[in-house]
Design a protein around this motif. Structure first.
Motif, short mmCIF file in Angstrom:
data_model
loop_
_atom_site.label_atom_id
_atom_site.label_comp_id
_atom_site.label_asym_id
_atom_site.label_seq_id
_atom_site.Cartn_x
_atom_site.Cartn_y
_atom_site.Cartn_z
N ILE A 12 84.91 -22.88 25.35
CA ILE A 12 85.19 -23.96 24.39
C ILE A 12 84.55 -25.24 24.92
O ILE A 12 84.94 -25.76 25.97
N LEU A 13 83.55 -25.72 24.21
CA LEU A 13 82.86 -26.95 24.59
C LEU A 13 83.42 -28.10 23.76
O LEU A 13 83.37 -28.05 22.52
N VAL A 14 83.97 -29.10 24.42
CA VAL A 14 84.48 -30.29 23.73
C VAL A 14 83.42 -31.38 23.84
O VAL A 14 83.12 -31.85 24.95
N LEU A 15 82.85 -31.76 22.72
CA LEU A 15 81.83 -32.81 22.66
C LEU A 15 82.47 -34.01 21.99
O LEU A 15 82.67 -34.03 20.78
N ASN A 50 84.56 -29.87 29.20
CA ASN A 50 84.70 -31.18 28.56
C ASN A 50 83.41 -31.98 28.77
O ASN A 50 83.16 -32.50 29.84
N ALA A 51 82.61 -32.06 27.72
CA ALA A 51 81.33 -32.79 27.77
C ALA A 51 81.46 -34.13 27.08
O ALA A 51 80.49 -34.67 26.55
N SER A 52 82.66 -34.68 27.08
CA SER A 52 82.92 -35.96 26.41
C SER A 52 82.53 -37.13 27.31
O SER A 52 82.73 -37.08 28.52
N ILE A 53 81.99 -38.17 26.70
CA ILE A 53 81.57 -39.37 27.42
C ILE A 53 82.12 -40.59 26.70
O ILE A 53 81.90 -40.75 25.49
N GLY A 61 75.66 -37.81 21.15
CA GLY A 61 76.06 -36.41 21.22
C GLY A 61 74.97 -35.48 20.73
O GLY A 61 74.71 -34.44 21.35
N ARG A 62 74.31 -35.88 19.65
CA ARG A 62 73.21 -35.07 19.11
C ARG A 62 72.09 -34.95 20.14
O ARG A 62 71.53 -33.87 20.32
N ALA A 63 71.77 -36.05 20.82
CA ALA A 63 70.69 -36.04 21.81
C ALA A 63 71.02 -35.14 23.00
O ALA A 63 70.13 -34.51 23.59
N ARG A 64 72.29 -35.04 23.36
CA ARG A 64 72.71 -34.24 24.52
C ARG A 64 72.98 -32.79 24.19
O ARG A 64 73.08 -31.94 25.08
N PHE A 65 73.12 -32.47 22.90
CA PHE A 65 73.73 -31.20 22.53
C PHE A 65 72.87 -29.98 22.85
O PHE A 65 73.41 -28.95 23.28
N ALA A 66 71.58 -30.05 22.65
CA ALA A 66 70.73 -28.87 22.91
C ALA A 66 70.85 -28.42 24.35
O ALA A 66 70.98 -27.22 24.64
N ALA A 67 70.84 -29.37 25.28
CA ALA A 67 70.96 -29.01 26.70
C ALA A 67 72.34 -28.42 27.00
O ALA A 67 72.47 -27.47 27.79
N LEU A 81 83.36 -36.78 17.55
CA LEU A 81 82.49 -37.95 17.65
C LEU A 81 82.51 -38.71 16.34
O LEU A 81 82.78 -38.14 15.29
N GLY A 82 82.17 -39.99 16.40
CA GLY A 82 82.08 -40.80 15.19
C GLY A 82 82.82 -42.12 15.29
O GLY A 82 82.46 -43.09 14.62
N ALA A 83 83.85 -42.18 16.14
CA ALA A 83 84.65 -43.41 16.23
C ALA A 83 83.80 -44.59 16.68
O ALA A 83 83.89 -45.70 16.13
N ASN A 84 82.91 -44.36 17.66
CA ASN A 84 82.08 -45.45 18.16
C ASN A 84 81.00 -45.85 17.16
O ASN A 84 80.54 -46.99 17.15
N ASP A 85 80.59 -44.90 16.31
CA ASP A 85 79.67 -45.25 15.22
C ASP A 85 80.31 -46.32 14.34
O ASP A 85 79.69 -47.32 13.99
N ALA A 86 81.58 -46.08 14.00
CA ALA A 86 82.30 -47.03 13.13
C ALA A 86 82.51 -48.36 13.82
O ALA A 86 82.31 -49.42 13.22
N LEU A 87 82.90 -48.32 15.11
CA LEU A 87 83.13 -49.56 15.84
C LEU A 87 81.87 -50.41 15.94
O LEU A 87 81.94 -51.63 15.99
N ARG A 88 80.71 -49.75 15.92
CA ARG A 88 79.44 -50.48 16.00
C ARG A 88 78.84 -50.75 14.62
O ARG A 88 77.76 -51.31 14.51
N GLY A 89 79.54 -50.30 13.58
CA GLY A 89 79.05 -50.54 12.23
C GLY A 89 77.78 -49.78 11.90
O GLY A 89 76.97 -50.23 11.07
N LEU A 90 77.58 -48.62 12.51
CA LEU A 90 76.37 -47.82 12.25
C LEU A 90 76.46 -47.21 10.85
O LEU A 90 77.55 -46.95 10.33
N PRO A 91 75.30 -46.95 10.23
CA PRO A 91 75.31 -46.39 8.87
C PRO A 91 76.03 -45.04 8.82
O PRO A 91 75.77 -44.17 9.64
N LEU A 92 76.88 -44.89 7.83
CA LEU A 92 77.63 -43.63 7.68
C LEU A 92 76.71 -42.46 7.41
O LEU A 92 77.01 -41.33 7.80
#
Length: 195
Positions: A12-15, A50-53, A61-67, A81-92
């Motif tokens: 079980i990989l937690v990303l 646990n591969a969470s950062i 996460g997408r950039a790290r996922f293949a490896a 993943l996604g909480a930090n996208d919202a905190l930074r106001g990144l496009p949905l």
């Protein structure tokens, strides 16, 4: 023969981000280490990676996922993943595309995916809050993945919510971590039981 037996053992990989990376907690207090303990109690022979950062975004996460896929060969991926996208106001649209790509890559490699949703505070505005919440359900529906709609259910919306968060009012305390696990466990248990 031994290799085929090992191949059947779930990995079980937690990303995830800080919500899964034990931010502000002692090692072993977060919901992911608690998951390892629960698996042992339930006599489920599985490895948890646990591969969470802390601070990670969906694009990170997408950039790290293949490896990670190549290294760990997970049978199950818990995508938080996604909480930090919202905190930074990144496009949905970017968040959705990243989560979709990660999920499809995992599925193409034979892994079952559990998408763990998050909600943002209402100060972002009702429209953004609703659209952000919908991203997780949409990706889950598109990919036929399992979904936990809200990781912080029973914590962020609890009557004593403030006592369940660290001083930053973003990260749950150690006392809240069993609830996070209880939110994830029913869906993950179903995935682990499915053949």
């Amino acid at each position: 023969m031994a290799q085929s037996a090992a191949a059947r053992k779930p990995v079980i990989l937690v990303l995830g981000d800080s919500l899964s990376a034990e931010y502000g907690l002692k090692r072993g207090e977060g919901w992911v280490p608690l998951l390892e303990k629960r698996l042992a109690q339930q006599k489920v022979d599985a490895t948890v990676v646990n591969a969470s950062i802390s601070g990670d975004t969906s694009s990170g996460g997408r950039a790290r996922f293949a490896a990670l896929l190549a290294q760990h060969k997970p049978s199950h991926v818990v995508l938080e993943l996604g909480a930090n996208d919202a905190l930074r106001g990144l496009p949905l649209t970017d968040t959705e595309a990243n989560l979709l790509q990660i999920t499809q890559s995992a599925q193409a490699a034979g892994a079952k995916v559990l998408i763990v949703g998050i909600q943002v505070p209402p100060n972002y505005g009702g429209d953004y809050t609703r659209r952000f919440e919908a991203v997780f359900a949409k990706v889950a529906a598109t990919t036929r993945s399992a979904l936990v709609p809200f990781l912080l259910k029973g914590v962020a919306d609890a009557p004593n919510a403030m006592s369940l968060f660290q001083a930053d009012r973003i990260h749950p305390t150690a006392a809240a971590q069993p609830q996070l696990l209880d939110n994830v466990w029913p869906e993950l248990r179903k995935l682990l039981a499915a053949k």
